[in-house]
Motif scaffolding. Structure first.
Motif, short mmCIF file in Angstrom:
data_model
loop_
_atom_site.label_atom_id
_atom_site.label_comp_id
_atom_site.label_asym_id
_atom_site.label_seq_id
_atom_site.Cartn_x
_atom_site.Cartn_y
_atom_site.Cartn_z
N GLU A 1 -31.83 -9.95 -1.04
CA GLU A 1 -32.07 -9.77 -2.47
C GLU A 1 -32.81 -8.47 -2.77
O GLU A 1 -32.78 -7.99 -3.91
CB GLU A 1 -32.85 -10.96 -3.04
CG GLU A 1 -34.21 -11.21 -2.41
CD GLU A 1 -34.15 -12.22 -1.27
OE1 GLU A 1 -35.21 -12.80 -0.95
OE2 GLU A 1 -33.05 -12.44 -0.72
N SER A 2 -33.44 -7.89 -1.75
CA SER A 2 -34.18 -6.65 -1.98
C SER A 2 -33.67 -5.49 -1.14
O SER A 2 -34.27 -4.41 -1.14
CB SER A 2 -35.67 -6.85 -1.68
OG SER A 2 -35.85 -7.25 -0.33
N ASP A 3 -32.56 -5.68 -0.43
CA ASP A 3 -32.09 -4.64 0.48
C ASP A 3 -30.56 -4.56 0.47
O ASP A 3 -29.88 -5.49 0.92
CB ASP A 3 -32.58 -4.91 1.90
CG ASP A 3 -32.28 -3.76 2.84
OD1 ASP A 3 -33.13 -2.85 2.95
OD2 ASP A 3 -31.20 -3.74 3.45
N GLU A 4 -30.03 -3.45 -0.04
CA GLU A 4 -28.58 -3.32 -0.14
C GLU A 4 -27.91 -3.10 1.22
O GLU A 4 -26.72 -3.35 1.37
CB GLU A 4 -28.20 -2.20 -1.10
CG GLU A 4 -28.57 -0.80 -0.67
CD GLU A 4 -28.06 0.25 -1.66
OE1 GLU A 4 -27.45 -0.14 -2.68
OE2 GLU A 4 -28.30 1.44 -1.43
N VAL A 5 -28.67 -2.64 2.22
CA VAL A 5 -28.09 -2.50 3.55
C VAL A 5 -27.81 -3.87 4.15
O VAL A 5 -26.75 -4.10 4.74
CB VAL A 5 -29.01 -1.67 4.47
CG1 VAL A 5 -28.43 -1.59 5.88
CG2 VAL A 5 -29.22 -0.28 3.91
N THR A 6 -28.74 -4.81 3.98
CA THR A 6 -28.50 -6.18 4.43
C THR A 6 -27.28 -6.77 3.73
O THR A 6 -26.43 -7.41 4.36
CB THR A 6 -29.73 -7.06 4.17
OG1 THR A 6 -30.85 -6.55 4.90
CG2 THR A 6 -29.47 -8.50 4.63
N ARG A 7 -27.18 -6.56 2.42
CA ARG A 7 -26.04 -7.09 1.68
C ARG A 7 -24.74 -6.46 2.19
O ARG A 7 -23.72 -7.16 2.34
CB ARG A 7 -26.19 -6.81 0.17
CG ARG A 7 -27.36 -7.57 -0.46
CD ARG A 7 -27.26 -7.59 -1.97
NE ARG A 7 -27.38 -6.27 -2.58
CZ ARG A 7 -28.55 -5.69 -2.88
NH1 ARG A 7 -29.69 -6.30 -2.61
NH2 ARG A 7 -28.58 -4.50 -3.45
N LEU A 8 -24.77 -5.18 2.48
CA LEU A 8 -23.59 -4.50 3.00
C LEU A 8 -23.17 -5.10 4.35
O LEU A 8 -21.98 -5.35 4.58
CB LEU A 8 -23.88 -3.02 3.17
CG LEU A 8 -22.83 -2.18 3.90
CD1 LEU A 8 -21.53 -2.14 3.11
CD2 LEU A 8 -23.35 -0.76 4.14
N ILE A 9 -24.14 -5.35 5.22
CA ILE A 9 -23.83 -5.92 6.54
C ILE A 9 -23.18 -7.29 6.40
O ILE A 9 -22.18 -7.60 7.06
CB ILE A 9 -25.11 -6.00 7.38
CG1 ILE A 9 -25.59 -4.59 7.76
CG2 ILE A 9 -24.88 -6.84 8.64
CD1 ILE A 9 -26.99 -4.56 8.35
N LEU A 10 -23.73 -8.13 5.53
CA LEU A 10 -23.20 -9.48 5.35
C LEU A 10 -21.83 -9.46 4.68
O LEU A 10 -20.92 -10.19 5.07
CB LEU A 10 -24.19 -10.32 4.54
CG LEU A 10 -25.55 -10.59 5.20
CD1 LEU A 10 -26.47 -11.32 4.24
CD2 LEU A 10 -25.38 -11.38 6.49
N GLU A 11 -21.68 -8.62 3.67
CA GLU A 11 -20.41 -8.58 2.92
C GLU A 11 -19.27 -7.99 3.74
O GLU A 11 -18.10 -8.34 3.53
CB GLU A 11 -20.61 -7.78 1.63
CG GLU A 11 -21.51 -8.47 0.62
CD GLU A 11 -21.97 -7.55 -0.49
OE1 GLU A 11 -21.55 -6.36 -0.48
OE2 GLU A 11 -22.76 -7.99 -1.35
N SER A 12 -19.59 -7.08 4.65
CA SER A 12 -18.54 -6.43 5.43
C SER A 12 -18.22 -7.15 6.73
O SER A 12 -17.31 -6.75 7.46
CB SER A 12 -18.94 -4.98 5.74
OG SER A 12 -20.15 -4.94 6.47
N HIS A 13 -18.94 -8.22 7.03
CA HIS A 13 -18.69 -8.95 8.27
C HIS A 13 -17.34 -9.64 8.22
O HIS A 13 -17.02 -10.36 7.26
CB HIS A 13 -19.79 -9.99 8.52
CG HIS A 13 -19.61 -10.73 9.80
ND1 HIS A 13 -19.21 -12.05 9.85
CD2 HIS A 13 -19.75 -10.34 11.09
CE1 HIS A 13 -19.14 -12.44 11.12
NE2 HIS A 13 -19.46 -11.41 11.88
N ASP A 14 -16.53 -9.43 9.24
CA ASP A 14 -15.17 -9.98 9.30
C ASP A 14 -15.18 -11.29 10.09
O ASP A 14 -15.33 -11.29 11.31
CB ASP A 14 -14.24 -8.96 9.97
CG ASP A 14 -12.78 -9.36 9.91
OD1 ASP A 14 -12.48 -10.57 9.94
OD2 ASP A 14 -11.91 -8.46 9.85
N LYS A 15 -15.03 -12.41 9.38
CA LYS A 15 -15.10 -13.72 10.03
C LYS A 15 -13.93 -13.95 10.98
O LYS A 15 -14.06 -14.64 12.00
CB LYS A 15 -15.14 -14.82 8.98
CG LYS A 15 -16.41 -14.81 8.12
CD LYS A 15 -16.40 -15.93 7.10
CE LYS A 15 -17.70 -16.01 6.32
NZ LYS A 15 -18.01 -14.76 5.61
N VAL A 16 -12.78 -13.38 10.66
CA VAL A 16 -11.61 -13.54 11.54
C VAL A 16 -11.85 -12.82 12.87
O VAL A 16 -11.60 -13.36 13.94
CB VAL A 16 -10.33 -13.01 10.86
CG1 VAL A 16 -9.15 -13.08 11.82
CG2 VAL A 16 -10.03 -13.81 9.59
#
Length: 464
Positions: free
Chosen positions: A68-83
């Motif tokens: 919620e306070s770090d866009e790098v963390t959000r980027l890491i989570l959003e770009s993670h490929d579950k497949v």
């Protein structure tokens, strides 16, 4: 929640993942300065044992820096490929190491899981690896990028020709460019760190480099390593800019200290793409990183410097860069105290970047007050040659007179190419041979008394 390891009669406890990663990290002065390093080698081994048994899936459930306070963390989570992650989702960190080092695991197998690996997972597994492990796994992970030439092909080693000058004097810069080209340097980029970061200076340097590249049809790219906003202003003014440069880090707070965020980087990338200056590809970004920058900016959040460095690679990956390099010993002995620590950090950074899919180079360097010397740099240089490093720096005499630090020279690249049978980028190699500067029959070494056409033209260009 915490982690425990029993060694003999002693139990070691680590309260959270942040602490576990820090305590498992090989010794370096920056982590000691931050107060997060293991207090003894035994505690470090205990942390590594606990880390080896940790399942990779746990990294997806724990945020080292709150999203919620770090866009790098959000980027890491959003770009993670579950497949991509599915085939290794049951792995522990130790099992990931075994997989990467297996004789059955090749570049294709690694490419299939690459987008399923987070920076924290790679930082964790690197802490379990020996130096030779880091070399072997990185060598299995070639990363190819293109602009006016093709970089990162197996069997190739490129160089950044770094003709810095303390007063941005055109003749001084031109002399260094000439020296580098005659010795086969400059296929990664001709990149200048300007002494003064202002738009008129940057435009003048860009125009000078572009005139040289165009006049001699050199299949390479130029870059002025100014702040991204200066590059944007130069592009708005119609300057012939090839690559956008920026230093980046692994937390939003660190990037803010550099004066950037993800949106600014995205805007600059789009501006550079619209110029359409590439001939064989459109990778237009160049990023530099380095362990310790987050601590020096007060933006480390109690995380060890190597894990933060790996997080910076998530930022770089988003923008499909042509070049990324860790300036490994540049920040100083407060963060990497001696040659041993610099060598280890360089191998870690190269490994983590390559496994994330980045075109990693390394500025193999140290400051004059570090407990290191050129022999230490020779060792790291040779190990990175074995590891398949995309490019190194080419600095006149290995001594940067503007930045006041020690790096690698044009001759160092020739050494590495001879030892490992490496060659320049293919388009640049063709130019060197067709221009009569190099002789392929002599182990790809420069010809003597050649390049008069460059001598008069480049020094003349600097007078304009």
């Amino acid at each position: 929640m915490g982690y425990k390891t029993v060694l003999g009669t002693k139990t070691y406890s680590f309260p959270d993942l942040k602490s576990l990663l820090a305590k498992a990290s090989p010794l370096r002065s920056g982590d000691e300065l931050a107060g997060v390093a293991a207090s003894t080698q035994e505690e470090r081994i205990a942390a590594q044992m606990a880390l080896a048994d940790l399942h990779l899936s746990e990294f997806l459930n724990i945020e080292l820096v709150p999203s919620e306070s770090d866009e790098v963390t959000r980027l890491i989570l959003e770009s993670h490929d579950k497949v991509a992650f599915s085939s290794i989702s049951s792995f522990t960190v130790g099992e990931l190491r075994d997989f990467l080092l297996s004789e059955k695991t090749d570049s294709i197998a690694i490419s299939k899981i690459r987008d399923g690996l987070t920076p924290e997972m790679l930082a964790a597994v690197s802490k379990l690896m020996s130096n030779q492990d880091l070399i072997l796994a990185a060598r299995k992970s070639p990363v190819i990028t293109k602009f006016r030439n093709t970089l990162g092909l197996p069997g190739r080693l490129a160089t950044r020709l770094q003709p810095n000058h303390p007063t941005d004097d055109p003749k001084g810069i031109a002399a260094s460019i000439l020296d580098g080209l005659l010795l086969g340097s400059g296929d990664a980029v001709i990149g200048i760190n300007p002494a003064t970061d202002n738009v008129p200076t940057v435009i003048a340097l860009l125009e000078m480099l572009d005139a040289i590249i165009q006049k001699y049809s050199i299949p390479t790219q130029s870059c002025i390593l100014c702040h991204v906003t200066t590059s944007m202003k130069a592009m708005e003014a119609g300057a012939p800019l090839d690559l956008v440069f920026q230093s980046i880090g692994g937390t939003e707070a660190l990037n803010k200290s550099f004066g950037v965020d993800l949106s600014i980087l995205a805007e600059s990338q789009q501006m550079a793409l619209e110029l359409k200056r590439g001939t064989v590809g459109n990778n237009v970004m160049y990023f530099e990183t380095g362990q310790g920058s987050a601590l020096s900016a007060g933006a480390h959040f109690g995380i060890d410097q190597q894990t933060l460095e790996a997080r910076a690679y998530a930022v770089a990956k988003k923008f499909d860069p042509l070049l990324v390099n860790t300036v490994v010993g540049f920040i100083g002995p407060e963060y990497l105290y001696n040659g041993k620590q610099i060598l280890r950090a360089g191998l870690e950074d190269h490994f983590c970047g390559k496994l994330m899919g980045l075109p990693m180079g390394v500025d193999i360097c140290y400051t004059n007050h570090a407990d290191a010397d050129q022999d230490d740099m020779d060792n790291l240089l040779t190990l990175l040659g074995a590891a398949g490093c995309n490019y190194i720096m080419g600095v006149p005499g290995a001594d940067d007179v503007m930045l006041s630090y020690q790096s690698t020279s044009f001759h160092d690249a020739l050494y590495l190419r001879q030892v490992f049978g490496l060659r320049p980028a293919p388009e640049f190699e063709t130019w060197l041979l067709e221009s009569g500067l190099f002789d392929q029959a002599q182990a790809f070494l420069p010809k003597e008394n050649k390049g008069q056409f460059l001598l008069e033209g480049i020094l003349g260009e600097s007078s304009r």
